[in-house]
Design a protein around this motif. Structure first.
Motif, short mmCIF file in Angstrom:
data_model
loop_
_atom_site.label_atom_id
_atom_site.label_comp_id
_atom_site.label_asym_id
_atom_site.label_seq_id
_atom_site.Cartn_x
_atom_site.Cartn_y
_atom_site.Cartn_z
N GLY A 163 34.68 44.47 37.94
CA GLY A 163 35.34 43.77 36.85
C GLY A 163 34.49 43.76 35.59
O GLY A 163 35.00 43.91 34.47
N PHE A 164 33.18 43.59 35.76
CA PHE A 164 32.25 43.60 34.63
C PHE A 164 32.30 44.95 33.92
O PHE A 164 32.30 45.02 32.68
N LEU A 185 46.26 34.55 43.70
CA LEU A 185 45.43 33.41 43.38
C LEU A 185 44.68 32.93 44.62
O LEU A 185 45.26 32.82 45.70
N GLY A 186 43.40 32.65 44.46
CA GLY A 186 42.60 32.17 45.58
C GLY A 186 41.97 33.27 46.40
O GLY A 186 41.09 33.00 47.22
N THR A 191 39.53 37.13 42.32
CA THR A 191 38.78 36.15 41.52
C THR A 191 37.52 36.79 40.95
O THR A 191 37.19 36.63 39.77
N ASP A 192 36.82 37.55 41.79
CA ASP A 192 35.60 38.22 41.33
C ASP A 192 35.90 39.27 40.27
O ASP A 192 35.14 39.43 39.29
N VAL A 242 44.73 44.39 34.63
CA VAL A 242 45.34 43.97 35.89
C VAL A 242 44.36 44.28 37.02
O VAL A 242 43.78 45.37 37.06
N THR A 243 44.22 43.35 37.96
CA THR A 243 43.19 43.52 39.00
C THR A 243 43.62 44.38 40.18
O THR A 243 43.01 44.31 41.25
N SER A 244 44.66 45.20 39.99
CA SER A 244 45.04 46.22 40.98
C SER A 244 45.80 47.32 40.26
O SER A 244 46.45 47.07 39.24
#
Length: 333
Positions: A163-164, A185-186, A191-192, A242-244
């Protein structure tokens, strides 16, 4: 005369029987041995059963994980041991209870080891404890479980670092409003990925974060709907993270429908994501290596169960994929 003839007939019959059956009565019967025992020095061939529990099999990322795990199991199988993979997964990534039910079912059936990508990092802890009580080793792939259970190892991406990396890329290449869509969520990995992204932006003066961070639960249609709302609410939006990749492709579809120049960044490095980049849909993605995770997980359990070698935590590599190198990611790594 009759007695002499009878004696001759009796003698002839005895000679005939000796000629036809004498060699057979002298032969010692052979004991048939199964080929399996011969190849293993007489020992029974073992079967090592490893349960693989990805978050879902509706996401190609986890389908690739299953494929690589099965290929590795076949490569490790030998004359003394057959390694087999049994695999089950919920229909969606938020299927926490369904995954736990599948996990506990495998424990009841008596698997030798478990590879799990937890849908719920806290919820899975009690089930891992049940595996611990049965001396069934558990390795977490891609997403680690929360503290409280004895996990033999974690093998996967450092999601925060990935993510960074995406955040740094955004700060260097985007000027203006940025929105974020997360997975579930969760879920710790999402989250990371979100927290890493925020830190990677490093409060850059050229970036303005807008909108609430909303979950798409890894669903392409849900992500598309969220993106449509963001595009309507923020006419000056410049980028969606987007995380995917599955969610990112949904967001990219929404962007393309408007004809606006809004960059879309995903996370996974899927072949579909790479093709979307080449086709002008997504802009970039953070590539993971689910194949490496699965390979190393199967190998680690094999070494632990067969040779007693304790596994170690491992961070698998990730990198930024853009139009310049997308051709290299048209297959899973």
């Amino acid at each position: 005369m009759k007695k002499g003839l009878a004696l001759l007939l009796t003698l002839a019959l005895c000679l005939s029987l000796a000629a036809c059956g004498g060699s057979k009565t002298e032969e010692t019967p052979k004991t048939e041995q199964p080929a399996q025992s011969e190849s293993t020095g007489g020992a029974e061939k073992k079967t090592l059963t490893i349960a693989l529990l990805p978050k879902t099999l509706s996401n190609p990322y986890f389908v690739a994980m299953q494929k690589f795990a099965e290929e590795t199991a076949a490569q490790l199988s030998n004359d003394e041991c057959t390694v087999e993979i049994v695999c089950s997964a919920p229909p969606s990534e938020d299927g926490v209870n369904e995954q736990i039910t599948m996990f506990e079912s495998y424990l009841e059936k008596g698997v030798d080891g478990v590879l799990v990508v937890p849908c719920g990092t806290a919820e899975v802890v009690d089930t891992i404890k049940k595996a611990n009580a049965k001396n069934v080793p558990v390795i977490c792939l891609d997403t680690n479980a929360d503290a409280g259970a004895d996990v033999a190892a974690f093998i996967g991406t450092n999601n925060y670092d990935g993510g960074f990396l995406a955040g740094e890329w955004t700060a260097k290449n985007i000027n203006g409003q940025v929105a974020v869509i997360t997975g579930t969520l969760g879920n710790q990995c999402h989250t990371d990925r979100t927290n890493g992204y925020m830190d990677g932006l490093n409060n850059a003066s050229n970036i303005e974060l807008v909108g609430d961070i909303q979950p798409c639960n890894g669903d392409q249609g849900t992500a598309m709907g969220i993106a449509e709302n963001l595009l309507t609410a923020y006419p000056d939006l410049k980028c969606i993270y987007v995380t995917s990749d599955t969610g990112a492709m949904g967001a990219a579809t929404a962007v393309q429908a408007t004809g606006r120049d809004v960059k879309v960044i995903g996370f996974d490095g899927s072949p579909n994501g790479a093709q979307s980049i080449l086709d002008g849909g997504m802009t970039a993605t953070v590539a993971q290596t689910p194949g490496v995770m699965a390979q190393e997980g199967v190998k680690a359990l094999y070494e632990l169960l067969i040779n007693g070698t304790a596994p170690k935590d491992m961070y698998t590599p990730c990198s930024m994929v853009t139009e310049e190198n997308a051709n290299d990611y048209l297959d899973w790594h």
